[in-house]
Scaffold this motif. Structure first.
Motif, short mmCIF file in Angstrom:
data_model
loop_
_atom_site.label_atom_id
_atom_site.label_comp_id
_atom_site.label_asym_id
_atom_site.label_seq_id
_atom_site.Cartn_x
_atom_site.Cartn_y
_atom_site.Cartn_z
N VAL A 1 0.83 -1.20 0.00
CA VAL A 1 0.00 0.00 0.00
C VAL A 1 0.87 1.25 0.00
CG1 VAL A 1 -1.65 1.36 1.33
CG2 VAL A 1 -1.97 -1.12 1.08
N THR A 2 1.90 1.26 0.84
CA THR A 2 2.79 2.42 0.91
C THR A 2 3.47 2.68 -0.43
OG1 THR A 2 3.21 2.03 3.26
CG2 THR A 2 4.80 3.40 2.07
N ARG A 3 3.96 1.60 -1.07
CA ARG A 3 4.61 1.76 -2.37
C ARG A 3 3.61 2.24 -3.41
NH1 ARG A 3 7.12 -2.98 -0.66
NH2 ARG A 3 5.72 -4.29 -1.88
N SER A 4 2.35 1.76 -3.34
CA SER A 4 1.33 2.18 -4.29
C SER A 4 1.03 3.67 -4.14
CB SER A 4 0.05 1.36 -4.07
OG SER A 4 -0.98 1.81 -4.92
N VAL A 5 0.89 4.13 -2.88
CA VAL A 5 0.63 5.55 -2.63
C VAL A 5 1.79 6.39 -3.10
CG1 VAL A 5 0.31 7.28 -0.81
CG2 VAL A 5 -0.96 5.12 -0.71
N THR A 6 3.02 5.91 -2.82
CA THR A 6 4.21 6.66 -3.23
C THR A 6 4.29 6.78 -4.74
OG1 THR A 6 5.41 5.93 -1.25
CG2 THR A 6 6.73 6.74 -3.11
N ARG A 7 3.96 5.68 -5.46
CA ARG A 7 3.98 5.73 -6.92
C ARG A 7 2.94 6.72 -7.44
NH1 ARG A 7 4.89 0.07 -6.57
NH2 ARG A 7 2.65 -0.35 -6.77
N LYS A 8 1.76 6.73 -6.82
CA LYS A 8 0.70 7.65 -7.24
C LYS A 8 1.14 9.09 -7.02
CE LYS A 8 -4.17 8.82 -6.56
NZ LYS A 8 -5.42 8.48 -5.82
N LEU A 9 1.70 9.38 -5.85
CA LEU A 9 2.18 10.72 -5.56
C LEU A 9 3.30 11.11 -6.52
CD1 LEU A 9 2.30 10.82 -1.66
CD2 LEU A 9 0.78 12.12 -3.16
N SER A 10 4.20 10.17 -6.80
CA SER A 10 5.30 10.43 -7.72
C SER A 10 4.77 10.82 -9.09
CB SER A 10 6.20 9.20 -7.82
OG SER A 10 7.23 9.42 -8.78
N LEU A 11 3.74 10.10 -9.57
CA LEU A 11 3.17 10.39 -10.88
C LEU A 11 2.57 11.79 -10.90
CD1 LEU A 11 2.41 9.36 -13.70
CD2 LEU A 11 0.30 8.45 -12.72
N ILE A 12 1.82 12.15 -9.85
CA ILE A 12 1.19 13.47 -9.81
C ILE A 12 2.26 14.57 -9.72
CG2 ILE A 12 -0.37 15.00 -8.55
CD1 ILE A 12 -1.85 12.54 -7.57
N VAL A 13 3.28 14.34 -8.90
CA VAL A 13 4.36 15.33 -8.76
C VAL A 13 5.02 15.59 -10.10
CG1 VAL A 13 6.67 15.71 -7.81
CG2 VAL A 13 4.82 14.95 -6.31
N HIS A 14 5.36 14.51 -10.81
CA HIS A 14 6.06 14.68 -12.08
C HIS A 14 5.16 15.30 -13.15
CE1 HIS A 14 9.98 12.88 -11.27
NE2 HIS A 14 9.35 12.07 -10.44
N LYS A 15 3.89 14.93 -13.18
CA LYS A 15 2.98 15.55 -14.14
C LYS A 15 2.80 17.04 -13.84
CE LYS A 15 0.15 11.66 -15.74
NZ LYS A 15 -1.23 11.11 -15.82
N THR A 16 2.68 17.36 -12.55
CA THR A 16 2.53 18.76 -12.16
C THR A 16 3.78 19.55 -12.50
OG1 THR A 16 1.10 18.06 -10.33
CG2 THR A 16 1.94 20.32 -10.25
N HIS A 17 4.93 18.95 -12.25
CA HIS A 17 6.20 19.61 -12.58
C HIS A 17 6.29 19.89 -14.08
CE1 HIS A 17 10.86 19.48 -12.72
NE2 HIS A 17 10.43 20.71 -12.54
N GLN A 18 5.90 18.94 -14.90
CA GLN A 18 5.92 19.12 -16.35
C GLN A 18 4.97 20.23 -16.78
OE1 GLN A 18 5.01 15.22 -17.85
NE2 GLN A 18 7.13 14.49 -17.71
N LEU A 19 3.79 20.27 -16.17
CA LEU A 19 2.81 21.30 -16.50
C LEU A 19 3.34 22.68 -16.13
CD1 LEU A 19 0.00 21.98 -17.54
CD2 LEU A 19 -0.90 21.52 -15.25
N ILE A 20 3.95 22.78 -14.95
CA ILE A 20 4.50 24.06 -14.51
C ILE A 20 5.65 24.48 -15.42
CG2 ILE A 20 5.82 25.17 -12.66
CD1 ILE A 20 4.02 23.65 -10.68
N GLN A 21 6.48 23.52 -15.84
CA GLN A 21 7.56 23.84 -16.77
C GLN A 21 7.02 24.43 -18.06
OE1 GLN A 21 9.50 19.89 -16.73
NE2 GLN A 21 11.39 20.95 -16.20
N GLU A 22 5.97 23.83 -18.58
CA GLU A 22 5.36 24.33 -19.83
C GLU A 22 4.81 25.74 -19.63
OE1 GLU A 22 1.54 23.49 -22.76
OE2 GLU A 22 2.16 21.95 -21.33
#
Length: 206
Positions: free
Chosen positions: A20-41
């Motif tokens: 469960v912890t790894r699943s939550v971490t992966r989900k957070l990681s995905l959102i963080v990276h997508k948000t970072h890409q959006l902010i970069q754009e």
């Protein structure tokens, strides 16, 4: 239940918690990276937004060196602060919450500026399109920030929590043009600070 049975249940529970912890971490990681890409754009496009706005207003806005005093935008934090300033229990969520409040305000003011420009400069299609793009995309950025706050089990206030504090862009054409310039330049500043902060945040979720 035997001692061996209880140990087996504990071991299975620990493995499940780890999954469960790894699943939550992966989900957070995905959102963080997508948000970072959006902010970069958005950060990459923000100088164009400011340039189009200045050119669209005519003199003195389009003159080199024209830099009016900063205006107050009610309900919108004036200066972004870096993520590195927020350390310790709960601080990461506080930083994201501050960003959510700022971008909610920016989306509101960008929408007001867009309506002003439709009246003041209806033929400036490229400017109107850019303002509309930033308004809609920043609203999407807010959704991402809400997802991160949820994943970190932090409060997720809706837009209504801020709405009463927001103001107008002014009564006269001059006031509306000045406020529009402040909104566009403030937007660029927040994006630059967010890009730096999310770069550090993304490095922790690699």
């Amino acid at each position: 239940m035997s001692i061996r049975g209880r140990k087996r249940l504990r071991d299975e529970g620990a493995r499940f918690a780890g999954v469960v912890t790894r699943s939550v971490t992966r989900k957070l990681s995905l959102i963080v990276h997508k948000t970072h890409q959006l902010i970069q754009e958005l950060d990459h496009r923000s100088p164009r937004l400011v340039h189009l706005y200045r050119q669209g207003q005519g003199p003195p806005f389009n003159r080199a060196g024209f830099k009016p005093a900063g205006l107050s935008l009610p309900g919108l934090p004036e200066e972004p602060h870096g993520e590195e300033e927020e350390e310790g229990e709960g601080k990461e969520g506080a930083w994201l919450l501050s960003g959510h409040q700022a971008y909610a305000g920016l989306a509101h003011y960008l929408g007001r500026v867009l309506e002003d420009q439709k009246e003041l400069n209806p033929s400036r299609r490229s400017l109107l399109d850019e303002l509309a793009y930033f308004e809609v995309t920043i609203e999407g950025l807010m959704v991402n920030l809400e997802g991160l706050l949820s994943g970190l089990e932090r409060p997720r206030p809706g837009v209504e929590a801020y709405r009463q504090a927001w103001g107008s862009t002014g009564a006269s054409d001059w006031e509306r043009k000045l406020t529009g310039l402040e909104v566009c330049t403030r937007c660029a500043r927040w994006l630059r600070a967010s890009r730096e902060g999310f770069a550090r945040l993304a490095s922790r979720y690699c």
